[in-house]
Design a protein around this motif. Structure first.
Motif, mmCIF file in Angstrom:
data_model
loop_
_atom_site.group_PDB
_atom_site.id
_atom_site.type_symbol
_atom_site.label_atom_id
_atom_site.label_comp_id
_atom_site.label_asym_id
_atom_site.label_seq_id
_atom_site.Cartn_x
_atom_site.Cartn_y
_atom_site.Cartn_z
ATOM 1 N N ALA A 27 -94.669 53.558 -21.349
ATOM 2 C CA ALA A 27 -95.112 52.767 -20.968
ATOM 3 C C ALA A 27 -94.989 51.060 -22.016
ATOM 4 C CB ALA A 27 -96.448 53.275 -20.529
ATOM 5 N N GLY A 28 -95.059 51.744 -23.040
ATOM 6 C CA GLY A 28 -95.778 50.075 -23.869
ATOM 7 C C GLY A 28 -93.842 49.637 -23.514
ATOM 8 N N VAL A 29 -92.759 50.665 -23.949
ATOM 9 C CA VAL A 29 -91.209 49.917 -23.902
ATOM 10 C C VAL A 29 -91.366 49.209 -22.986
ATOM 11 C CG1 VAL A 29 -89.375 50.570 -23.975
ATOM 12 C CG2 VAL A 29 -90.856 51.500 -26.149
ATOM 13 N N TYR A 30 -91.250 49.642 -21.445
ATOM 14 C CA TYR A 30 -91.522 49.321 -20.116
ATOM 15 C C TYR A 30 -92.355 48.158 -20.503
ATOM 16 C CZ TYR A 30 -90.869 48.290 -15.846
ATOM 17 O OH TYR A 30 -91.345 47.561 -14.399
ATOM 18 N N ALA A 31 -93.119 47.837 -20.020
ATOM 19 C CA ALA A 31 -93.736 47.233 -20.766
ATOM 20 C C ALA A 31 -93.867 45.805 -20.995
ATOM 21 C CB ALA A 31 -95.051 47.056 -20.683
ATOM 22 N N ALA A 32 -92.778 45.510 -22.496
ATOM 23 C CA ALA A 32 -91.979 44.716 -23.755
ATOM 24 C C ALA A 32 -90.774 44.267 -22.842
ATOM 25 C CB ALA A 32 -92.052 45.221 -24.766
ATOM 26 N N LEU A 33 -90.502 44.985 -21.801
ATOM 27 C CA LEU A 33 -88.859 44.651 -21.588
ATOM 28 C C LEU A 33 -89.158 43.503 -20.133
ATOM 29 C CD1 LEU A 33 -86.881 48.120 -21.215
ATOM 30 C CD2 LEU A 33 -86.683 45.630 -22.380
ATOM 31 N N VAL A 34 -90.198 44.064 -19.818
ATOM 32 C CA VAL A 34 -91.000 42.495 -18.616
ATOM 33 C C VAL A 34 -91.954 41.595 -19.282
ATOM 34 C CG1 VAL A 34 -92.274 42.575 -16.575
ATOM 35 C CG2 VAL A 34 -91.132 45.303 -16.730
ATOM 36 N N CYS A 35 -92.097 42.150 -19.964
ATOM 37 C CA CYS A 35 -94.198 41.099 -20.101
ATOM 38 C C CYS A 35 -93.458 40.117 -21.489
ATOM 39 C CB CYS A 35 -94.857 41.705 -20.604
ATOM 40 S SG CYS A 35 -95.556 42.772 -19.707
ATOM 41 N N GLY A 36 -92.655 41.315 -22.184
ATOM 42 C CA GLY A 36 -91.912 40.259 -23.741
ATOM 43 C C GLY A 36 -92.405 40.838 -25.366
ATOM 44 N N ALA A 37 -92.029 41.602 -25.547
ATOM 45 C CA ALA A 37 -91.743 42.056 -26.817
ATOM 46 C C ALA A 37 -93.405 41.927 -27.680
ATOM 47 C CB ALA A 37 -91.339 42.545 -28.081
ATOM 48 N N GLU A 38 -93.106 40.466 -27.805
ATOM 49 C CA GLU A 38 -95.089 39.879 -28.526
ATOM 50 C C GLU A 38 -95.892 39.939 -27.578
ATOM 51 O OE1 GLU A 38 -92.862 36.892 -25.977
ATOM 52 O OE2 GLU A 38 -91.821 38.574 -26.828
ATOM 53 N N ASN A 39 -95.596 40.175 -26.671
ATOM 54 C CA ASN A 39 -96.756 40.089 -25.513
ATOM 55 C C ASN A 39 -97.471 41.807 -25.244
ATOM 56 O OD1 ASN A 39 -97.602 37.131 -24.453
ATOM 57 N ND2 ASN A 39 -95.135 37.678 -23.384
ATOM 58 N N VAL A 40 -97.444 43.243 -26.308
ATOM 59 C CA VAL A 40 -97.269 44.334 -25.892
ATOM 60 C C VAL A 40 -97.618 45.043 -26.945
ATOM 61 C CG1 VAL A 40 -96.101 46.464 -25.376
ATOM 62 C CG2 VAL A 40 -95.893 44.271 -23.920
ATOM 63 N N VAL A 41 -99.176 46.166 -27.299
ATOM 64 C CA VAL A 41 -99.513 46.401 -27.864
ATOM 65 C C VAL A 41 -99.832 47.562 -27.528
ATOM 66 C CG1 VAL A 41 -101.528 47.014 -29.818
ATOM 67 C CG2 VAL A 41 -100.827 44.383 -29.200
ATOM 68 N N MET A 42 -99.052 48.666 -28.087
ATOM 69 C CA MET A 42 -99.020 50.291 -28.564
ATOM 70 C C MET A 42 -100.240 50.739 -29.292
ATOM 71 S SD MET A 42 -95.200 51.510 -27.036
ATOM 72 C CE MET A 42 -94.139 50.797 -28.488
ATOM 73 N N THR A 43 -100.792 51.984 -29.068
ATOM 74 C CA THR A 43 -101.499 52.230 -30.134
ATOM 75 C C THR A 43 -101.991 54.071 -29.585
ATOM 76 O OG1 THR A 43 -103.722 52.716 -30.691
ATOM 77 C CG2 THR A 43 -104.027 52.065 -28.745
ATOM 78 N N ASP A 44 -101.829 55.002 -30.731
ATOM 79 C CA ASP A 44 -102.175 56.241 -30.307
ATOM 80 C C ASP A 44 -102.698 56.594 -31.559
ATOM 81 O OD1 ASP A 44 -100.342 58.477 -27.886
ATOM 82 O OD2 ASP A 44 -101.383 60.031 -29.913
ATOM 83 N N LEU A 45 -103.335 57.411 -31.593
ATOM 84 C CA LEU A 45 -104.147 58.877 -32.411
ATOM 85 C C LEU A 45 -103.270 59.561 -33.329
ATOM 86 C CD1 LEU A 45 -106.999 59.828 -33.633
ATOM 87 C CD2 LEU A 45 -106.657 61.122 -31.678
ATOM 88 N N ASP A 46 -102.339 59.758 -32.866
ATOM 89 C CA ASP A 46 -101.243 60.748 -33.223
ATOM 90 C C ASP A 46 -100.442 60.221 -33.917
ATOM 91 O OD1 ASP A 46 -99.076 62.319 -34.301
ATOM 92 O OD2 ASP A 46 -98.709 63.261 -32.540
ATOM 93 N N PRO A 47 -100.428 60.002 -35.624
ATOM 94 C CA PRO A 47 -99.224 58.973 -36.070
ATOM 95 C C PRO A 47 -98.128 59.232 -36.359
ATOM 96 C CG PRO A 47 -101.363 60.480 -37.663
ATOM 97 C CD PRO A 47 -101.018 61.040 -36.153
#
Length: 186
Positions: A55-75
């Motif tokens: 989801a984050g990669v797709y969002a970055a392709l559409v919205c611009g990488a500088e506008n996207v944050v991804m987070t997960d509990l699992d390192p």
């Protein structure tokens, strides 16, 4: 393992591992959520519980990488998400490791994308919904996908004042808009 995902006219390549959610294919629920998200260039997006980063990669392709944050509990998931962002030419996304939004310094998102662990107890989903509300701009939207409808709809209604629900490929996709600074019901 390597995985190619073709979605909405874009081809994305990912590396996954058996220790991550849906390692062998793009999760159908996540794709349903993305179909409903109506992402646009310039929107600030959080992929909450990013896993290997679809989801984050797709969002970055559409919205611009500088506008996207991804987070997960699992390192490990965060490491795969970071590597997959680079693999797909959107290495400028920010990826954090932490519980819910605790590690994310950013505020004021336009979209938060959430595929919660709905097989567990509802306490996790409740916390993610409440924390998401507090990180959205007025007019910002939480997009969430689950296999269950009623509890999630009622929780979103109590926090956001309502939600739209659509069924897609056996999943329920919820869209809730932040319209005020306070929860709808205390």
């Amino acid at each position: 393992m390597l995985l190619r995902v073709e979605f909405e006219g874009r081809t994305m390549d990912f590396e996954t591992a058996d220790c991550l959610f849906s390692p062998a294919h793009a999760d159908r629920g996540t794709l349903a959520m993305l179909r409903a998200s109506r992402l646009e260039a310039g929107q600030r997006v959080l992929d909450l519980g990013c896993g290997w980063g679809l989801a984050g990669v797709y969002a970055a392709l559409v919205c611009g990488a500088e506008n996207v944050v991804m987070t997960d509990l699992d390192p490990r998931a965060a490491d795969f998400a970071r590597a997959n962002a680079l693999r797909n030419g959107v290495g400028g996304v920010r990826v954090y490791v932490g519980d819910a939004l605790d590690a994310v310094p950013d505020r004021a998102f336009d979209r938060i994308l959430l595929n919660p662990p709905y097989q567990t107890d509802f306490a996790v989903a409740k916390r993610l919904i409440l924390k998401s509300f507090n990180r959205l701009e007025i007019g910002g939207r939480l997009l969430m996908v689950t296999k269950r409808r009623d509890w999630y709809f009622n929780k979103l209604k109590s926090v956001f004042g309502g939600a739209r629900v659509q069924s897609d490929d056996g999943y329920f996709v919820f869209e809730a808009e932040r319209r005020s600074r306070q929860y709808a019901q205390k």
